[in-house]
Motif scaffolding. Sequence first.
Motif, PDB file in Angstrom:
ATOM      1  N   SER A  81      55.744  62.548  15.105  1.00 10.93           N
ATOM      2  CA  SER A  81      54.709  62.411  14.078  1.00 10.93           C
ATOM      3  C   SER A  81      54.191  63.741  13.547  1.00 10.93           C
ATOM      4  O   SER A  81      53.543  63.771  12.497  1.00 10.93           O
ATOM      5  N   VAL A  82      54.483  64.845  14.226  1.00  7.78           N
ATOM      6  CA  VAL A  82      54.007  66.152  13.745  1.00  7.78           C
ATOM      7  C   VAL A  82      55.156  67.094  13.380  1.00  7.78           C
ATOM      8  O   VAL A  82      54.904  68.184  12.854  1.00  7.78           O
ATOM      9  N   ILE A 127      51.435  66.632  22.034  1.00 15.23           N
ATOM     10  CA  ILE A 127      52.068  66.696  20.721  1.00 15.23           C
ATOM     11  C   ILE A 127      53.029  67.862  20.566  1.00 15.23           C
ATOM     12  O   ILE A 127      53.981  67.768  19.783  1.00 15.23           O
ATOM     13  N   ARG A 169      46.270  65.788  22.093  1.00 14.35           N
ATOM     14  CA  ARG A 169      45.178  65.321  21.246  1.00 14.35           C
ATOM     15  C   ARG A 169      44.783  63.914  21.661  1.00 14.35           C
ATOM     16  O   ARG A 169      45.584  63.169  22.221  1.00 14.35           O
ATOM     17  N   TYR A 205      41.541  68.021  19.931  1.00 13.57           N
ATOM     18  CA  TYR A 205      42.750  68.732  20.325  1.00 13.57           C
ATOM     19  C   TYR A 205      42.457  69.611  21.543  1.00 13.57           C
ATOM     20  O   TYR A 205      41.474  70.357  21.558  1.00 13.57           O
ATOM     21  N   PHE A 230      53.519  70.671  11.911  1.00 12.41           N
ATOM     22  CA  PHE A 230      52.801  71.523  12.870  1.00 12.41           C
ATOM     23  C   PHE A 230      53.762  72.557  13.436  1.00 12.41           C
ATOM     24  O   PHE A 230      54.951  72.272  13.635  1.00 12.41           O
ATOM     25  N   MET A 277      48.645  73.744  11.546  1.00 12.94           N
ATOM     26  CA  MET A 277      48.716  72.335  11.180  1.00 12.94           C
ATOM     27  C   MET A 277      48.682  72.223   9.658  1.00 12.94           C
ATOM     28  O   MET A 277      47.684  72.575   9.033  1.00 12.94           O
ATOM     29  N   ASP A 322      45.666  62.327  11.842  1.00 13.15           N
ATOM     30  CA  ASP A 322      45.660  63.510  12.709  1.00 13.15           C
ATOM     31  C   ASP A 322      44.265  63.789  13.248  1.00 13.15           C
ATOM     32  O   ASP A 322      44.100  64.692  14.080  1.00 13.15           O
ATOM     33  N   LEU A 374      48.042  67.831   6.603  1.00 15.86           N
ATOM     34  CA  LEU A 374      47.260  66.994   7.512  1.00 15.86           C
ATOM     35  C   LEU A 374      46.997  65.612   6.928  1.00 15.86           C
ATOM     36  O   LEU A 374      46.828  65.448   5.704  1.00 15.86           O
ATOM     37  N   ARG A 375      46.945  64.649   7.817  1.00 14.26           N
ATOM     38  CA  ARG A 375      46.722  63.254   7.465  1.00 14.26           C
ATOM     39  C   ARG A 375      45.483  62.747   8.186  1.00 14.26           C
ATOM     40  O   ARG A 375      45.144  63.258   9.268  1.00 14.26           O
TER      41      ARG A 375
END
Length: 121
Positions: free
Chosen positions: A62-63, A47, A37, A93, A67, A82, A89, A85-86
């Motif tokens: 971080s995922v 990722i 990403r 992708y 994910f 996913m 993010d 989600l934040r």
Amino acid sequence: VQLQASGGGLVQAGGSTRLSCSGSGFTWEYWAIGWFRQAPGKEREGITYISMNGDTTYYIDSVKGRFTISRDNAQKTAHLQMNSLRPEDTAVYFCVALVWDGSRWYDPHWWGHGTLVTVSS
């Protein structure tokens, strides 16, 4: 060779979405598949990756836990589920094909066009 990513869009923070990747023009089951990403103003980052038969996966911290990568070799597709989600993010992708030799993930060999995921706060 074609790698086609789909499924991006606008999602609210805390929500979920699923990206799909389809491949053609190469022997799908011989290649590991991954997702990179690129967020606005940031470098592209890998990722998550999945090995050829799906028995080995990798996630960046971080995922992790949010994910999930999967693949279906019969359909020559891979998916990225996913969740939670934040806003951070938010990114384009990319689906990639890469080599996994049992101990190391190599740089992507083929890249697909990206799909944009925007997470609103």
